[in-house]
Scaffold this active site. Structure first.
Site, PDB file in Angstrom:
ATOM      1  N   ASN A  13       0.797  -1.235   0.000  1.00 28.72           N
ATOM      2  CA  ASN A  13       0.000   0.000   0.000  1.00 28.72           C
ATOM      3  C   ASN A  13       0.826   1.279   0.000  1.00 28.72           C
ATOM      4  OD1 ASN A  13       0.467  -0.910   2.878  1.00 28.72           O
ATOM      5  ND2 ASN A  13      -0.326   1.151   3.254  1.00 28.72           N
ATOM      6  N   LYS A  14       2.126   1.186   0.273  1.00 29.66           N
ATOM      7  CA  LYS A  14       2.943   2.404   0.288  1.00 29.66           C
ATOM      8  C   LYS A  14       4.412   2.068   0.040  1.00 29.66           C
ATOM      9  CE  LYS A  14       3.697   2.341   5.309  1.00 29.66           C
ATOM     10  NZ  LYS A  14       3.627   3.139   6.564  1.00 29.66           N
ATOM     11  N   GLY A  15       5.208   3.131  -0.118  1.00 24.78           N
ATOM     12  CA  GLY A  15       6.649   2.965  -0.246  1.00 24.78           C
ATOM     13  C   GLY A  15       7.058   2.108  -1.417  1.00 24.78           C
ATOM     14  N   ILE A  16       8.080   1.304  -1.193  1.00 26.36           N
ATOM     15  CA  ILE A  16       8.608   0.446  -2.251  1.00 26.36           C
ATOM     16  C   ILE A  16       7.573  -0.587  -2.682  1.00 26.36           C
ATOM     17  CG2 ILE A  16      10.305  -1.360  -2.727  1.00 26.36           C
ATOM     18  CD1 ILE A  16      12.336   0.316  -1.192  1.00 26.36           C
ATOM     19  N   ASP A  62      -2.703  -9.806   6.497  1.00 27.60           N
ATOM     20  CA  ASP A  62      -1.788  -9.639   7.615  1.00 27.60           C
ATOM     21  C   ASP A  62      -0.968 -10.916   7.669  1.00 27.60           C
ATOM     22  OD1 ASP A  62      -0.427  -9.478  10.006  1.00 27.60           O
ATOM     23  OD2 ASP A  62      -2.155  -8.867  11.195  1.00 27.60           O
ATOM     24  N   SER A 166      17.858  -6.744   2.656  1.00 26.40           N
ATOM     25  CA  SER A 166      18.560  -5.523   3.022  1.00 26.40           C
ATOM     26  C   SER A 166      20.052  -5.790   3.113  1.00 26.40           C
ATOM     27  CB  SER A 166      18.046  -5.043   4.380  1.00 26.40           C
ATOM     28  OG  SER A 166      18.881  -4.070   4.940  1.00 26.40           O
ATOM     29  N   TYR A 222      16.573  -6.793  13.346  1.00 29.78           N
ATOM     30  CA  TYR A 222      16.365  -6.608  11.907  1.00 29.78           C
ATOM     31  C   TYR A 222      17.481  -7.293  11.116  1.00 29.78           C
ATOM     32  CZ  TYR A 222      15.276  -4.278   7.486  1.00 29.78           C
ATOM     33  OH  TYR A 222      14.947  -4.023   6.180  1.00 29.78           O
ATOM     34  N   THR A 255      11.472   6.343   2.498  1.00 29.47           N
ATOM     35  CA  THR A 255      10.137   5.819   2.761  1.00 29.47           C
ATOM     36  C   THR A 255       9.811   6.004   4.238  1.00 29.47           C
ATOM     37  OG1 THR A 255      10.903   3.593   3.333  1.00 29.47           O
ATOM     38  CG2 THR A 255      10.482   4.025   0.993  1.00 29.47           C
ATOM     39  N   MET A 257       9.484   3.619   6.263  1.00 29.15           N
ATOM     40  CA  MET A 257      10.310   2.627   6.955  1.00 29.15           C
ATOM     41  C   MET A 257      11.647   3.220   7.388  1.00 29.15           C
ATOM     42  SD  MET A 257      10.222  -0.860   7.442  1.00 29.15           S
ATOM     43  CE  MET A 257      11.302  -2.290   7.551  1.00 29.15           C
TER      44      MET A 257
END
Length: 312
Positions: A13-16, A62, A166, A222, A255, A257
């Protein structure tokens, strides 16, 4: 008649994630954009429709909720019959940024190095509960959604799984050489051992033994989650020889994030995952892409601080 290519993008829904959906749809792919939040997902679809892209639909998802995953699987089974591309983009960062201004003034995530851990105590916090949630989402929930959809990927003539990872998953961030070697040695690594490593990390995290046992000291959960995801990617590529399974670091993109810090736009960051999703049938599998270029899972060179691009 050309057969339709169907793709699912988690966290779309957003960002990348949003840009991945847009670029795939622009390439003629029928995209199922997923999001935890119903209204935000529907708003994203409206934005794409305004851009002239009608080949994108929304489905709530989800990835931490088994019933939500089951609902998506049923939708694909009944409405599409098969799936061609799965892009696992949904993720948690696992930290709290307490001083947003100081964080940005210090260079954003460029400053988040283990050697600076003592300088970051008032800027970034990583509570155990958020670290555990980060691992549950980025690794375990990603595994669950992937394995739930594999039966629907199998009928595809060109199935693809793309795990958005990442540079923080690079094994250079680990200080335990034995552990680094174990995570790198994919011929002997197993999913069961990855589970053991994660449990070991969480035990040390709770007990304050990260430095003692050679774990990453900053954005620790992370980094462990993405290193585990990278290892899982390689295991899956070996297990499913008919599916191209790869992981992609999109770059340090601006973003939510990354608290709106970074070196590139979300549009630029989406190019790598989209390229890997559309690889030809003779393309590589079980590899790590840094943007659009194949790179190593474990850097042997010193990290160039100016080139650190940790998050999607």
């Amino acid at each position: 008649m050309v057969a339709l290519i169907y793709a699912i993008v988690t966290g779309g829904n957003k960002g990348i994630g949003f840009e991945i959906c847009r670029q795939l749809a622009s390439n003629g792919v029928k995209v199922i954009l997923t999001s935890r939040n119903q209204s935000r997902g529907e708003e994203a679809i409206e934005k794409l429709n305004v851009c002239g892209l009608s080949n994108v639909v929304f489905h709530q998802l989800d990835i931490n909720d088994p019933s939500s995953i089951a609902c998506l699987v049923k939708f694909v089974q009944t409405q599409l019959g098969k799936l061609d591309i799965l892009i696992n983009n949904a993720a948690e960062i696992g930290i709290i940024i307490h001083d947003d201004k100081e964080f940005k003034d210090g260079g954003g995530f460029v400053q988040v190095l283990d050697e600076n851990v003592h300088l970051l105590t008032n800027i970034i916090k990583e509570p155990y509960e958020l670290g555990e949630k980060c691992l549950n989402t980025n690794y375990y929930a990603t595994k669950t959604i992937t394995e739930s959809l594999i039966p629907l990927l199998q009928p595809s003539k060109s199935p693809r799984i793309v795990n958005v990872t990442s540079t923080y998953g690079d094994l250079c961030w680990f200080h335990n050489e034995t552990l680094k070697e174990e995570l790198q040695s994919i011929d002997s690594l197993t999913e069961e051992r990855i589970d053991e490593i994660i449990r070991w990390f969480l035990t040390d995290f709770k007990a304050g033994k990260l430095q003692k046992n050679g774990w990453p000291l900053t954005t620790s959960a992370y980094k462990v989650s993405k290193a585990a995801l990278n290892a899982y990617t390689r295991l899956m590529a070996r297990k499913y020889e008919n599916i191209l399974v790869n992981c992609v670091h999109p770059g340090y993109a601006i973003t939510d994030m990354t608290s709106q810090t970074g070196f590139i736009t979300a549009e630029e960051g989406a190019k790598g995952p989209v390229m890997v999703a559309l690889l030809p049938d003779n393309g590589p599998s079980g590899v790590y892409f840094d943007g659009t270029q194949i790179a190593s899972f474990s850097s042997t060179r010193l990290v160039d601080k100016k080139q650190i691009a940790p998050l999607s």
